[in-house]
Structures are given as structure tokens and as C-alpha cells.
Motif scaffolding. Structure first.
Motif, mmCIF file in Angstrom:
data_model
loop_
_atom_site.group_PDB
_atom_site.id
_atom_site.type_symbol
_atom_site.label_atom_id
_atom_site.label_comp_id
_atom_site.label_asym_id
_atom_site.label_seq_id
_atom_site.Cartn_x
_atom_site.Cartn_y
_atom_site.Cartn_z
ATOM 1 N N ASN A 68 49.904 34.058 35.314
ATOM 2 C CA ASN A 68 48.548 34.882 36.589
ATOM 3 C C ASN A 68 48.263 33.458 36.898
ATOM 4 O O ASN A 68 47.736 32.689 35.920
ATOM 5 N N PRO A 69 48.150 33.178 38.728
ATOM 6 C CA PRO A 69 47.114 31.420 38.725
ATOM 7 C C PRO A 69 45.973 32.181 38.179
ATOM 8 O O PRO A 69 45.319 33.038 38.730
ATOM 9 N N VAL A 70 45.526 30.621 37.619
ATOM 10 C CA VAL A 70 43.486 30.470 38.275
ATOM 11 C C VAL A 70 43.889 29.415 38.301
ATOM 12 O O VAL A 70 43.898 28.699 38.643
ATOM 13 N N LEU A 71 42.167 29.823 39.845
ATOM 14 C CA LEU A 71 41.988 28.845 40.325
ATOM 15 C C LEU A 71 40.607 28.129 39.114
ATOM 16 O O LEU A 71 39.685 29.400 38.866
ATOM 17 N N ARG A 82 33.384 25.454 29.276
ATOM 18 C CA ARG A 82 34.373 26.755 29.794
ATOM 19 C C ARG A 82 34.219 27.519 30.954
ATOM 20 O O ARG A 82 33.538 27.260 32.208
ATOM 21 N N PHE A 83 35.621 27.997 31.151
ATOM 22 C CA PHE A 83 35.675 28.893 32.432
ATOM 23 C C PHE A 83 36.266 30.188 31.640
ATOM 24 O O PHE A 83 36.578 30.100 30.984
ATOM 25 N N PHE A 84 35.887 31.005 33.154
ATOM 26 C CA PHE A 84 36.730 32.412 33.040
ATOM 27 C C PHE A 84 36.835 32.704 33.853
ATOM 28 O O PHE A 84 37.124 33.136 35.173
ATOM 29 N N ASP A 85 38.498 33.795 33.242
ATOM 30 C CA ASP A 85 39.356 34.539 34.410
ATOM 31 C C ASP A 85 39.026 35.886 34.718
ATOM 32 O O ASP A 85 39.209 36.363 33.013
ATOM 33 N N TYR A 86 38.947 36.521 35.342
ATOM 34 C CA TYR A 86 38.779 37.880 35.531
ATOM 35 C C TYR A 86 40.019 38.381 35.571
ATOM 36 O O TYR A 86 39.650 40.095 34.765
ATOM 37 N N GLN A 87 41.156 38.111 35.685
ATOM 38 C CA GLN A 87 42.036 39.037 35.993
ATOM 39 C C GLN A 87 42.539 39.001 34.379
ATOM 40 O O GLN A 87 43.175 40.167 33.897
ATOM 41 N N ILE A 109 34.866 43.868 29.928
ATOM 42 C CA ILE A 109 34.753 43.714 31.537
ATOM 43 C C ILE A 109 34.259 45.178 31.760
ATOM 44 O O ILE A 109 35.008 46.129 31.955
ATOM 45 N N ILE A 110 33.441 45.276 32.371
ATOM 46 C CA ILE A 110 32.861 46.741 32.865
ATOM 47 C C ILE A 110 33.487 46.908 34.015
ATOM 48 O O ILE A 110 33.952 46.712 35.680
ATOM 49 N N ARG A 111 34.190 48.253 34.004
ATOM 50 C CA ARG A 111 35.563 48.321 35.574
ATOM 51 C C ARG A 111 34.376 49.455 35.895
ATOM 52 O O ARG A 111 34.396 50.527 36.085
ATOM 53 N N ASN A 112 33.841 49.049 37.684
ATOM 54 C CA ASN A 112 32.938 48.970 37.681
ATOM 55 C C ASN A 112 33.708 50.037 39.279
ATOM 56 O O ASN A 112 35.406 49.079 39.928
ATOM 57 N N GLU A 113 33.122 49.841 40.411
ATOM 58 C CA GLU A 113 33.675 49.847 41.622
ATOM 59 C C GLU A 113 33.553 48.125 42.171
ATOM 60 O O GLU A 113 35.097 48.248 42.733
ATOM 61 N N LEU A 141 36.534 36.074 42.479
ATOM 62 C CA LEU A 141 35.617 36.618 41.400
ATOM 63 C C LEU A 141 34.772 37.309 41.791
ATOM 64 O O LEU A 141 34.551 37.414 43.066
ATOM 65 N N ARG A 142 33.988 37.492 40.833
ATOM 66 C CA ARG A 142 32.544 38.014 41.374
ATOM 67 C C ARG A 142 31.168 37.962 40.159
ATOM 68 O O ARG A 142 31.584 36.693 39.452
ATOM 69 N N LYS A 143 30.309 37.920 40.920
ATOM 70 C CA LYS A 143 29.352 37.267 40.517
ATOM 71 C C LYS A 143 27.535 37.959 41.554
ATOM 72 O O LYS A 143 27.541 38.467 41.845
#
Length: 299
Positions: A68-71, A82-87, A109-113, A141-143
Motif C-alpha cells: 500500500n502506498p504511503v505519503l 517517526r511517521f504514522f500510517d493510518y492504513q 486506531i479507534i474505529r469510529n465514523e 489522514l485524520r487529524k
């Protein structure tokens, strides 16, 4: 000023500044060149690690985790390089000089809406990128900022043609808050190119945008967002091509010493030189005069 007369802190500042200025795709080349000048492996390694981390954030360096690609960007930085990948739900360090992932750790990761919406937007964005970019990459990404949820979409594509003496990067970033009915999308498109054959030419073009999107449901939001990105990037691409064409024409007019017609056809210099050599040697004065006129016309 010679590097030998600089203090260690001054050397560190100069090295980091030069490395950060390296165009996309040329960081390792710049590092290797500086190593030949500095001749301090420990100093260069430390500064290379620091500057490489900043370079990855600045130019959205792509890499792959489990296919999976990560930017990489400053939006998924965790601290301590350090970096974090949500996928993949992994955090890691990335060594740009060795092109290698290090110290990989798993996170929850919290699985929310919001997480579900992030995946839906990512799917819509992937369809757009695959249709419009030869080797494009994208990430969403989420923030959370002051208890407000944001989604950040990043797109990147590049062509590093060092053998042909040019490198180019296209990237864009889009941010919007998750609201019930209406949200404002803030975007920035950035293009950079570096040509280094016969000349050293850097081109940087960017545009900031703000648009509004109505929100009915998650699927509609994802499709509308991808459509908005497509529309704005197409407009930007056409404008860039027109601007570069106009710049090329204007540069030609300023470089030439006198106004000359631009026919955009190749000049057969071999035929011209052959014609000059055919001039009779007794007419030496005429030959010199003809070549001086030709040289003045070229200049």
C-alpha cells in the motif's frame, strides 16, 4: 569562506541548509557531494538524518508498506523522527539515504465514523489518481484539532529523469473539517521542476484554493470531493501550460538582441558552414565579413 574556518555549529547549520534546499529526487546526490567536501562521516550522517526527515515532509516522499502506498508529510509525524500510517496502523522511522524503513511498531486506531469516512474518501481519491496520474500516489489522514475532526488528502506524482538531466514533482494537499451539512475545502497545488542540462533552471508554481462542499452522506461527500479535486487540478494544469508557453515566448524576445521572427524550425548549421567553405579563397575579405555578420546574428 572556507569550511575549514567554520565552527562545528556553523558547519551543521550550513550543511542542513544546503541539504534542505535539495530539489525533490536529488537529496542523496546532494548528500554525496557534500560528503566529498566535508569529510566528516559522523557529522554528515547526523545532519543527513535531520534534513532527510524534513525533506520527506516537504515533498511528500512516497513509499510502500505491505503493497500500500504511503505519503510522508508533516501531518503524519509523531515526533522523534517517526511517521504514522493510518492504513497499516504502523509507525516507523524512514532512512531517506538508504531508502529503508526502521523501528516499525504497531498501533491501534479507534474505529469510529470518521475512520469509516476516511476509507470512503480514500477509495474515491484512488480512482481519480489512477485515471489521471501515470504513477501517482495518494493518502488520506485524520487529524483532531481542538476536538474538531479533519481529513487531509495528499496526492503525489513525480518523474525523476536524472539521465536526461531533469526532475519533476506534482503534489497537492486538501483539508476539510467533518461538519453535518457544509464544509470548506482548503487546497494547495504545487509543481516543481529542475532542469540541469547546459543550464541550471528551477521552476516552482503553486496555487491556494478554497471551495465549499455540501454534505448529504458519506458516499456523496467522497464523490463530490474527488470531483472537486479533479476540476481544480485540471484548471491548474491548463493554466500552468499556458503560462509556461507565454514565459517561453517572452524569454525568447528578451534574450535576443534584436526582434527576429520565431519560426520554431531547426536551422541546418552544417549546410550553412558548407556554403561558407565554398566561398573562393581569393575573396578572403568577403569570407571574414560573412562570418562576422553570421556570428552577430547568432548572438
Amino acid at each position: 569562506m572556507s569550511l575549514s574556518v567554520l565552527s562545528r555549529k556553523e558547519k551543521e547549520r550550513v550543511i542542513r541548509r544546503l541539504l534542505i534546499q535539495a530539489p525533490p529526487g536529488e537529496f542523496v546526490n546532494a548528500f554525496d557531494d557534500l560528503c566529498l567536501l566535508i569529510r566528516d562521516e559522523k557529522l554528515m550522517h547526523h545532519q543527513g538524518e535531520c534534513a532527510g526527515h524534513q525533506h520527506c515532509q516537504k515533498y511528500c516522499v512516497p513509499l510502500s508498506i505491505d503493497g500500500n502506498p504511503v505519503l510522508l508529510s508533516h501531518h503524519n509525524v509523531m515526533g522523534d523522527y517517526r511517521f504514522f500510517d493510518y492504513q497499516s496502523k504502523l509507525s516507523f522511522k524512514f532512512d531517506l539515504l538508504q531508502n529503508q524503513l526502521k523501528d516499525i511498531q504497531s498501533h491501534g486506531i479507534i474505529r469510529n465514523e470518521t475512520e469509516y469516512l476516511r476509507n470512503v474518501v480514500l477509495c474515491a481519491l484512488k480512482l481519480y489518481v489512477s485515471d489521471h496520474y501515470p504513477k501517482g500516489n495518494c493518502n488520506v489522514l485524520r487529524k483532531n484539532v481542538k476536538n474538531k475532526e479533519f481529513l487531509i488528502a495528499c496526492i503525489e506524482d513525480h518523474s525523476y529523469e536524472t539521465r536526461d538531466c531533469w526532475n519533476g514533482l506534482w503534489k497537492s494537499k486538501w483539508i476539510f473539517q467533518i461538519n453535518p451539512f457544509l464544509t470548506q475545502v482548503t487546497g494547495r497545488i504545487f509543481v516543481q521542476a529542475h532542469f540541469f542540462k547546459a543550464v541550471n533552471l528551477h521552476v516552482e508554481i503553486s496555487k491556494d484554493l478554497k471551495e465549499s462542499l455540501e454534505i448529504v452522506n458519506q458516499a456523496q461527500l467522497a464523490l463530490s470531493f474527488a470531483r472537486l479535486v479533479e476540476e481544480q487540478e485540471n484548471i491548474f494544469q491548463v493554466a500552468v501550460l499556458e503560462e509556461l508557453q507565454e514565459l517561453s515566448n517572452e524569454a525568447l524576445r528578451k534574450i535576443l538582441r534584436r526582434d527576429l521572427p520565431v519560426t520554431r524550425t531547426l536551422i541546418d548549421w552544417q549546410r550553412i558552414l558548407s556554403d561558407l567553405n565554398l566561398v573562393m579563397y581569393p575573396k578572403l575579405g568577403y569570407v571574414i565579413y560573412s562570418r562576422s555578420v553570421l556570428c552577430n546574428w547568432i548572438i
